[in-house]
Design a protein around this motif. Structure first.
Motif, PDB file in Angstrom:
ATOM      1  N   MET A  65     -55.694  32.915  -8.885  1.00  0.00           N
ATOM      2  CA  MET A  65     -55.243  31.624  -8.436  1.00  0.00           C
ATOM      3  C   MET A  65     -53.995  31.581  -7.821  1.00  0.00           C
ATOM      4  O   MET A  65     -53.015  32.200  -8.127  1.00  0.00           O
ATOM      5  CB  MET A  65     -55.509  30.460  -9.487  1.00  0.00           C
ATOM      6  N   GLN A  98     -59.149  25.610  -3.936  1.00  0.00           N
ATOM      7  CA  GLN A  98     -59.822  26.453  -4.986  1.00  0.00           C
ATOM      8  C   GLN A  98     -60.511  25.723  -6.003  1.00  0.00           C
ATOM      9  O   GLN A  98     -60.307  24.631  -6.409  1.00  0.00           O
ATOM     10  CB  GLN A  98     -58.785  27.432  -5.776  1.00  0.00           C
ATOM     11  N   ARG A 126     -62.487  31.850  -3.390  1.00  0.00           N
ATOM     12  CA  ARG A 126     -61.824  30.763  -3.773  1.00  0.00           C
ATOM     13  C   ARG A 126     -62.544  29.838  -5.042  1.00  0.00           C
ATOM     14  O   ARG A 126     -61.929  28.901  -5.490  1.00  0.00           O
ATOM     15  CB  ARG A 126     -61.362  29.876  -2.636  1.00  0.00           C
TER      16      ARG A 126
END
Length: 359
Positions: A189, A228, A252
């Motif tokens: 992330m 995301q 994502r």
């Protein structure tokens, strides 16, 4: 002078237990120095740790709740603390045992209820061991009804000028936040991009928005924003959620970050920027950690009852009556749910997403 001691009993679902924390906030403000304890289900227990509004959290494990003799023994031992205030938000025959064993408490409150059972043809009113029975107001939200437990206390303590708070909170430490942040980074992330937590599943089919509708909104976010999506789930929801994540086929979209309990879920939320998905306990946790969000409300969960935003539009949502007004009440529950189309959701969600982009 010895401090007052209060006990709050809430054995309902996680979302309901989170809302009950509003009583802790108020008691601490009303009576400086008061000791506030909470008795909750063991799965809710981690959420209330490290909270300055709660001095002790008492977990009741499944075997203690389901085995009557274990339940009696534990409850008897809990009540040896000799509480001054007992707020039985659960208000069941079993939870009323707290008031029976603590009958010397000056204030013992539970919901006003009429038993399903009858003696001859007369319905029996429950709550023999409460000295204050609280009447729900169906026109008010859940949290405003919960704070009605405080009204007799406010009056008897000459606190008529006290202004209630309707806020509830979960407290995550900086250390916990940073530890989870590292886990999220290890999964790939990127915190230079907004993180949207997505509740794509629910505890029951009736509380879950249509899969194809949910997929369309998630795909819209991916196509139009460099955000995301973090899909989370309980063990029972894993297959459904993972299948949706894999179908989106986008790097994502994240779904493999493990959470051992609901506190880990709260840690994910304090590292996120927005919540989107089905209304339920997870959204209550999100609001309790001040994560803005937008929820889709099922036909049996009204915004009036469950969307406690006190005018703060950071916490928002949609229900079928927002689209068709009161005419939806002549429809079946499925028809009402289907009224909430992706287009209607996106129309209301878009300004929230744009605001994330500016931040």
């Amino acid at each position: 002078m010895e401090s007052k001691k209060a006990l709050i009993i809430s054995f309902s679902g996680i979302g309901d237990a989170v809302l009950t924390e509003v009583l802790c906030e108020n008691l601490k403000q009303m009576f400086p120095g008061i000791i506030v304890d909470m008795a909750v289900k063991s799965n809710s227990f981690p959420l209330f740790l490290n909270n300055p509004g709660i001095d002790n959290v008492i977990p009741y494990y499944n075997d203690e709740r389901k085995n009557f003799w274990k339940y009696i023994k534990k409850t008897w031992n809990v009540m040896k603390k000799k509480y001054d205030i007992i707020l039985d938000v659960e208000s069941t025959p079993r939870s009323e045992l707290f008031s029976l064993f603590g009958k010397k408490a000056a204030y013992r409150a539970g919901w006003y209820k009429v038993s399903k059972h009858k003696i001859l043809w007369i319905k029996v009113k429950r709550g023999f061991f409460y000295n204050n029975k609280i009447v729900r107001d169906n026109a008010e939200s859940v949290t405003k009804n919960l704070t009605k437990f405080l009204d007799p206390l406010i009056k008897s303590s000459s606190l008529e000028n006290y202004e209630k708070t309707f806020d509830f909170k979960i407290c995550i430490t900086d250390e916990e936040k940073q530890e989870m942040r590292k886990n999220m980074e290890n999964e790939g992330m990127d915190f230079s991009k907004p993180v949207v937590m997505c509740a794509v599943n629910a505890v029951s089919d009736g509380k879950r928005w249509r899969r194809d509708y949910m997929m369309e909104v998630l795909q819209y976010i991916l196509d139009n924003y460099d955000y995301q999506l973090l899909l989370f789930y309980t063990p029972n929801e894993k297959e459904y959620t993972v299948n949706m994540a894999e179908e989106l086929q986008n790097n994502r979209v994240f779904y493999s970050i493990e959470t051992k309990d609901v506190r880990d879920l709260a840690k994910l939320m304090v590292n996120s920027d927005y919540y989107f998905g089905n209304e339920g306990g997870a959204r209550h946790i999100a609001q309790a950690v001040e994560l803005p969000g937008f929820a889709v409300f099922s036909p049996d969960a009204s915004k009036k009852d469950w969307l406690v935003n006190n005018g703060n539009t950071d916490y928002d949502g949609i229900e079928s009556s927002d689209i068709l007004g009161d005419s939806v009440y002549s429809m079946t529950e499925k028809e009402r749910y289907d009224v909430i189309t992706p287009e209607e959701v996106i129309k209301r969600l878009e300004p929230k997403l744009l605001k994330l982009k500016k931040n």
